[in-house]
Write a protein that holds these residues in place. Structure first.
Motif, PDB file in Angstrom:
ATOM      1  N   LEU A  27       2.811  10.608  -9.391  1.00 14.49           N
ATOM      2  CA  LEU A  27       1.975  10.785 -10.676  1.00 14.49           C
ATOM      3  C   LEU A  27       1.322  12.219 -10.651  1.00 14.49           C
ATOM      4  O   LEU A  27       1.183  12.932 -11.568  1.00 14.49           O
ATOM      5  CB  LEU A  27       1.064   9.584 -10.939  1.00 14.49           C
ATOM      6  N   LEU A  28       0.804  12.364  -9.299  1.00 18.46           N
ATOM      7  CA  LEU A  28       0.102  13.510  -9.009  1.00 18.46           C
ATOM      8  C   LEU A  28       0.842  14.899  -9.152  1.00 18.46           C
ATOM      9  O   LEU A  28       0.609  15.856  -9.949  1.00 18.46           O
ATOM     10  CB  LEU A  28      -0.604  13.561  -7.657  1.00 18.46           C
ATOM     11  N   LEU A  29       2.118  14.622  -8.623  1.00 17.96           N
ATOM     12  CA  LEU A  29       3.293  15.796  -8.894  1.00 17.96           C
ATOM     13  C   LEU A  29       3.640  16.024 -10.438  1.00 17.96           C
ATOM     14  O   LEU A  29       3.729  17.381 -10.757  1.00 17.96           O
ATOM     15  CB  LEU A  29       4.385  15.459  -8.082  1.00 17.96           C
ATOM     16  N   LEU A  30       3.636  14.929 -11.232  1.00 16.02           N
ATOM     17  CA  LEU A  30       4.047  15.110 -12.496  1.00 16.02           C
ATOM     18  C   LEU A  30       2.756  15.764 -13.483  1.00 16.02           C
ATOM     19  O   LEU A  30       2.851  16.797 -14.166  1.00 16.02           O
ATOM     20  CB  LEU A  30       4.206  13.885 -13.354  1.00 16.02           C
ATOM     21  N   LEU A  31       1.697  15.497 -12.953  1.00 16.33           N
ATOM     22  CA  LEU A  31       0.375  16.108 -13.669  1.00 16.33           C
ATOM     23  C   LEU A  31       0.163  17.521 -13.183  1.00 16.33           C
ATOM     24  O   LEU A  31      -0.077  18.469 -14.058  1.00 16.33           O
ATOM     25  CB  LEU A  31      -0.827  15.281 -13.051  1.00 16.33           C
ATOM     26  N   PRO A  33       0.948  -1.402  -0.057  1.00 16.35           N
ATOM     27  CA  PRO A  33       0.055   0.194   0.054  1.00 16.35           C
ATOM     28  C   PRO A  33       0.934   1.164   0.311  1.00 16.35           C
ATOM     29  O   PRO A  33       0.500   2.339  -0.666  1.00 16.35           O
ATOM     30  CB  PRO A  33      -0.803  -0.161   1.345  1.00 16.35           C
ATOM     31  N   LEU A  34       1.960   1.440   0.770  1.00 12.61           N
ATOM     32  CA  LEU A  34       2.813   2.330   0.911  1.00 12.61           C
ATOM     33  C   LEU A  34       3.264   2.615  -0.681  1.00 12.61           C
ATOM     34  O   LEU A  34       3.575   3.882  -1.231  1.00 12.61           O
ATOM     35  CB  LEU A  34       4.104   2.129   1.834  1.00 12.61           C
ATOM     36  N   SER A  35       3.877   1.543  -1.234  1.00  9.34           N
ATOM     37  CA  SER A  35       4.399   1.693  -2.625  1.00  9.34           C
ATOM     38  C   SER A  35       3.248   2.346  -3.519  1.00  9.34           C
ATOM     39  O   SER A  35       3.514   3.143  -4.435  1.00  9.34           O
ATOM     40  CB  SER A  35       4.968   0.196  -3.247  1.00  9.34           C
ATOM     41  N   ILE A  36       2.215   2.061  -3.368  1.00  8.06           N
ATOM     42  CA  ILE A  36       1.073   2.390  -4.208  1.00  8.06           C
ATOM     43  C   ILE A  36       0.842   4.019  -4.078  1.00  8.06           C
ATOM     44  O   ILE A  36       0.617   4.854  -5.129  1.00  8.06           O
ATOM     45  CB  ILE A  36      -0.339   1.631  -3.981  1.00  8.06           C
ATOM     46  N   ILE A  37       0.752   4.314  -2.767  1.00  5.53           N
ATOM     47  CA  ILE A  37       0.497   5.784  -2.407  1.00  5.53           C
ATOM     48  C   ILE A  37       1.594   6.521  -2.795  1.00  5.53           C
ATOM     49  O   ILE A  37       1.602   7.579  -3.539  1.00  5.53           O
ATOM     50  CB  ILE A  37       0.506   5.943  -0.897  1.00  5.53           C
ATOM     51  N   TYR A  38       2.916   6.032  -2.627  1.00  4.69           N
ATOM     52  CA  TYR A  38       4.310   6.864  -3.185  1.00  4.69           C
ATOM     53  C   TYR A  38       4.074   7.213  -4.610  1.00  4.69           C
ATOM     54  O   TYR A  38       4.241   8.161  -5.346  1.00  4.69           O
ATOM     55  CB  TYR A  38       5.365   5.962  -3.035  1.00  4.69           C
TER      56      TYR A  38
END
Length: 282
Positions: free
Chosen positions: A13-17, A3-8
């Motif tokens: 991805l959010l930062l890139l967007l 789950p931590l890997s998914i959140i990271y």
């Protein structure tokens, strides 16, 4: 751990967007600014009955015929890039406006140029006036006010009296304009609004005084009725820096408009001066 890997990965991805969105917004404003400037040129052609010939000249666009003309009243002009009255030093910048609006009782070419003694051919020689930008914070301190007045007064006693350029804002700008007028210096206010929208409103009297004083004037690259918008003040600063041979920074925050103008002046290879802070400043 999964789950931590998914959140990271999601946060990356959010930062890139977010970066992509910022990039697209910047491109939008750049294109919008270009469209606004182009509309000014086209609008002027329709208003005056003159069809501008648009010619790319590096990063700028020239308009013809080579003469300034009245747009709204006998004291308001639109001056296209390359026309008589367009500040020569502004033409040398990488990002000059396609044209500027000017308001004053003197012809724009009389404000930005000076005629010296005839040369060997017997013809008078026109030279660009020495323009000095005086900029800084809206929240000027008593120390900044005192030294701004002293410096501008000293300019009035120079052999070659400069044209004082500022932005008609609160603080340093107003002190520079008023001190120039009180000591017989010419001054030009570069506005971030339409030439008919003096901002801030409490400087309406000062703006009208500048426009009605021989050798002085108001300048803007925005069409009439343009209201005050934050991004316009940043774009306006390039004209203040571009018109002048030197910029004097009185007081400014690190990210203040005065500091932006100083950086722009430096990028145009112009001289930049700053008032030293007091030794007891934090």
């Amino acid at each position: 751990m999964a789950p931590l890997s998914i959140i990271y990965n999601f946060l990356v991805l959010l930062l890139l967007l977010l970066h992509l969105l910022i990039f697209l917004l910047l491109q939008y404003y750049i294109v919008l600014a270009a469209i606004i400037d182009l509309n000014i040129v086209v609008e002027v052609g329709f208003v005056t009955g003159v069809t501008p010939a648009i010619m790319p000249t590096g990063s700028a666009i020239s308009t013809y015929p080579s003469s300034s003309f009245s747009l709204i009243t006998p004291t308001v002009f639109f001056i296209g890039y390359g026309e008589i009255g367009y500040p020569q030093l502004l033409r040398e910048c990488d990002d000059p406006p396609l044209g500027i609006y000017y308001k004053g009782i003197s012809a724009p070419e009389e404000v930005f140029t000076t005629v010296s003694s005839p040369d060997n051919s017997g013809l008078p020689v026109s030279k660009t006036k020495t323009c000095i930008a005086v900029v800084g914070t809206r929240k000027i301190s008593s120390y900044g006010r005192d030294w701004c007045e002293r410096i501008v007064k000293a300019m009035s006693k120079a052999t070659v009296k400069p044209l004082v350029v500022s932005g008609l804002a609160l603080g340093v700008d107003a002190v520079a304009h008023r001190t120039a007028l009180e000591n017989g210096l010419k001054t030009v206010a570069v506005m971030a609004t339409g030439i008919d929208q003096i901002y801030p409103s409490q400087h309406k009297g000062l703006g009208e005084q500048i426009a009605s004083t021989p050798g002085c004037g108001l300048v803007s690259d925005y069409p009439p009725d343009t209201q005050a918008v934050a991004i316009n003040f940043i774009r306006r600063n390039r004209i203040i820096a571009g018109i002048c041979k030197a910029t004097l920074l009185i007081e400014s925050k690190i990210k203040g408009g005065g500091m932006i103008t100083a950086h722009l002046a430096n990028s145009y290879d112009r001289e930049v001066f700053a008032l030293p802070g007091r030794v007891d400043d934090p």
